[in-house]
Design an enzyme around this catalytic site. Sequence first.
Site, PDB file in Angstrom:
ATOM      1  N   CYS A   1       0.889  -1.370   0.109  1.00 13.32           N
ATOM      2  CA  CYS A   1       0.012  -0.025  -0.024  1.00 13.32           C
ATOM      3  C   CYS A   1       0.834   1.390  -0.120  1.00 13.32           C
ATOM      4  CB  CYS A   1      -0.920   0.027   0.968  1.00 13.32           C
ATOM      5  SG  CYS A   1      -2.365  -1.297   1.216  1.00 13.32           S
TER       6      CYS A   1
HETATM    7  N1  LIG Z   1      -2.846  -5.973   1.957  1.00 13.41           N
HETATM    8  C1  LIG Z   1      -3.312  -4.895   2.496  1.00 13.41           C
HETATM    9  O1  LIG Z   1      -3.032  -4.543   3.492  1.00 13.41           O
HETATM   10  C2  LIG Z   1      -4.287  -4.162   1.338  1.00 13.41           C
HETATM   11  C3  LIG Z   1      -4.972  -3.034   2.201  1.00 13.41           C
HETATM   12  C4  LIG Z   1      -5.627  -2.401   1.691  1.00 13.41           C
HETATM   13  C5  LIG Z   1      -5.851  -2.723   0.434  1.00 13.41           C
HETATM   14  N2  LIG Z   1      -5.205  -3.550  -0.435  1.00 13.41           N
HETATM   15  C6  LIG Z   1      -5.437  -3.554  -1.917  1.00 13.41           C
HETATM   16  O2  LIG Z   1      -5.924  -4.614  -2.107  1.00 13.41           O
HETATM   17  C7  LIG Z   1      -5.684  -5.115  -3.565  1.00 13.41           C
HETATM   18  C8  LIG Z   1      -5.381  -6.868  -3.089  1.00 13.41           C
HETATM   19  O3  LIG Z   1      -4.191  -6.714  -2.418  1.00 13.41           O
HETATM   20  P1  LIG Z   1      -3.940  -8.076  -1.421  1.00 13.41           P
HETATM   21  O4  LIG Z   1      -2.812  -7.534  -0.515  1.00 13.41           O
HETATM   22  O5  LIG Z   1      -4.752  -8.870  -0.999  1.00 13.41           O
HETATM   23  O6  LIG Z   1      -2.813  -8.728  -2.629  1.00 13.41           O
HETATM   24  P2  LIG Z   1      -2.339 -10.243  -2.648  1.00 13.41           P
HETATM   25  O7  LIG Z   1      -1.284 -10.529  -3.627  1.00 13.41           O
HETATM   26  O8  LIG Z   1      -2.232 -10.651  -1.322  1.00 13.41           O
HETATM   27  O9  LIG Z   1      -3.574 -11.087  -3.245  1.00 13.41           O
HETATM   28  C9  LIG Z   1      -4.004 -10.996  -4.409  1.00 13.41           C
HETATM   29  C10 LIG Z   1      -4.495 -12.374  -5.153  1.00 13.41           C
HETATM   30  O10 LIG Z   1      -5.077 -12.319  -6.411  1.00 13.41           O
HETATM   31  C11 LIG Z   1      -4.618 -13.565  -6.871  1.00 13.41           C
HETATM   32  N3  LIG Z   1      -4.963 -12.888  -8.380  1.00 13.41           N
HETATM   33  C12 LIG Z   1      -4.237 -12.123  -9.375  1.00 13.41           C
HETATM   34  N4  LIG Z   1      -4.957 -11.995 -10.607  1.00 13.41           N
HETATM   35  C13 LIG Z   1      -6.071 -12.723 -10.338  1.00 13.41           C
HETATM   36  C14 LIG Z   1      -6.984 -13.056 -11.333  1.00 13.41           C
HETATM   37  N5  LIG Z   1      -6.975 -12.538 -12.609  1.00 13.41           N
HETATM   38  N6  LIG Z   1      -8.062 -14.024 -10.901  1.00 13.41           N
HETATM   39  C15 LIG Z   1      -8.040 -14.290  -9.636  1.00 13.41           C
HETATM   40  N7  LIG Z   1      -6.933 -14.212  -8.797  1.00 13.41           N
HETATM   41  C16 LIG Z   1      -6.056 -13.233  -9.136  1.00 13.41           C
HETATM   42  C17 LIG Z   1      -3.151 -13.456  -6.803  1.00 13.41           C
HETATM   43  O11 LIG Z   1      -2.943 -14.849  -6.955  1.00 13.41           O
HETATM   44  C18 LIG Z   1      -3.434 -13.378  -5.156  1.00 13.41           C
HETATM   45  O12 LIG Z   1      -3.448 -14.475  -4.484  1.00 13.41           O
HETATM   46  C19 LIG Z   1      -4.669  -4.264  -4.093  1.00 13.41           C
HETATM   47  O13 LIG Z   1      -4.947  -3.282  -4.920  1.00 13.41           O
HETATM   48  C20 LIG Z   1      -3.948  -3.753  -2.697  1.00 13.41           C
HETATM   49  O14 LIG Z   1      -3.437  -2.487  -2.915  1.00 13.41           O
HETATM   50  C21 LIG Z   1      -4.226  -4.167   0.128  1.00 13.41           C
END
Ligand SMILES: NC(=O)c1ccc[n+]([C@@H]2O[C@H](COP(=O)([O-])OP(=O)(O)OC[C@H]3O[C@@H](n4cnc5c(N)ncnc54)[C@H](O)[C@@H]3O)[C@@H](O)[C@H]2O)c1
Length: 420
Positions: free
Chosen positions: A262
């Site tokens: 983030c």
């Molecule tokens: N981690 C945090 O603390 C946090 C907090 C707020 C917002 N976010 C936002 O949320 C979003 C996701 O972040 P995250 O931390 O969960 O990421 P992550 O990498 O932990 O998880 C994302 C998952 O999506 C899967 N993926 C990718 N493309 C795909 C597709 N086409 N179909 C199905 N699955 C798919 C990946 O394999 C992965 O397991 C990002 O935009 C991030 O900026 C994250």
Amino acid sequence: MRADKVVVIGQGYVGLPLAIRAVEAGMTVVGIDLDPVRVKRLSVGDSYVEDIAAERLGRALGTRRFQPSTDYADAAGFDVCVISVPTPLRDGTPDLSYVQRAGEAIAPLIRPGCTVILESTTYPGTTEELLRPLLEAGSGLQTPGDFHLGYSPERIDPGNSTWRLENTPKVVAGTDADALANVQRFYDRIVETTVPVGSTRVAELTKLLENTFRQVNIALINEMALFAHGLGVDVWEAIDAAATKPFGYLPFRPGPGVGGHCLPIDPCYLSWQVKRTLGRQFRFVDLASDINHAMPEHVVQRLVLGLNHRGRSIRGSRLIQVGLAYKKNTGDLRDSPAVEVAQRLCRLGAQVRVVEPYADAQHIPAGVSLVDLTEPEVRAADGVLVVTDHDELDYHLIERASTYVFDTRRRCTGDNVELL
Ligand SMILES: NC(=O)c1ccc[n+]([C@@H]2O[C@H](COP(=O)([O-])OP(=O)(O)OC[C@H]3O[C@@H](n4cnc5c(N)ncnc54)[C@H](O)[C@@H]3O)[C@@H](O)[C@H]2O)c1
């Protein structure tokens, strides 16, 4: 409409907690992820997200209403679809290819009356300008009209047991009033408080505002710490004193830099859009990124000087580094400044032994070894560097057994301890 079948695309830090919470709220949930290893682990109750304990995952699976899957066909007949896939930067440019691919895959399964919600962090306009046309093209349906489209930013704070998904207010938005009503109805079953806003663009900007605010304030206090050290003033005591002001001040604390998915990335989405659309430089964001990115190098320099002061050279020193994750109580190494610190120390010829109770051994960077925090380990080291202050570690042991501690988080006290 009651959201009885929910699809959550992306089963990571954001998607998995949401999926589990929806199961707990009585919904039937398909958790889609393209990573077969992750899906396999989920299917056997093996959680890789710290905030979701294996027992909780096991209970969700036990209801038979949670189905992890790699196959989009399992999403057929959904009422609500939430997209929570990565939104990284590639050479300073937003990479929305994951959102695009997820949208293209789910579009043929959209039926009249269903709702699609984007949760991935992104710049204002993504939901309306990027996601909407590809959902319409792939489904042959229109929104507003046939189906509903919305945006709701995630505020998940990994490792925070006080503010969890369910008790953190959630901002919700739709592309029209009907869409907003549907999005809000869904999240009202998931979280205690929803906060409706007037457009998806406002909701998208809200998330970037929150993270830019943190990034800028962390940079301010990091630069303050650098100068306070140079001036021989204890910045930590000044922060505590300033925090007694009951209005107009919020305490931020210095550290080794920012990491994760983030803070280092989201503000750059905004500055990229400002540059592209307005031709202007978002100076606060650029300055904050510069300062925070320079912190790992600064930490290493301070450690080098600290060792030098004690008659030791960094080359050949045996060091214990506490923490590799970007934040405490998680094993998330993505863009972690602690990893950069360890790599810099290795390049300078130090023997780096890392205490990291959360990270998978396979993700530990080359050149460092994982050790347990024991008294003999600490006694045998030339110095201990506290980078990520996981709560479960015994800091008294470090204070007691180490001759020199450089602490970037103020977890240790004593004559042998030097603070950032
Ligand atoms: N981690 C945090 O603390 C946090 C907090 C707020 C917002 N976010 C936002 O949320 C979003 C996701 O972040 P995250 O931390 O969960 O990421 P992550 O990498 O932990 O998880 C994302 C998952 O999506 C899967 N993926 C990718 N493309 C795909 C597709 N086409 N179909 C199905 N699955 C798919 C990946 O394999 C992965 O397991 C990002 O935009 C991030 O900026 C994250």
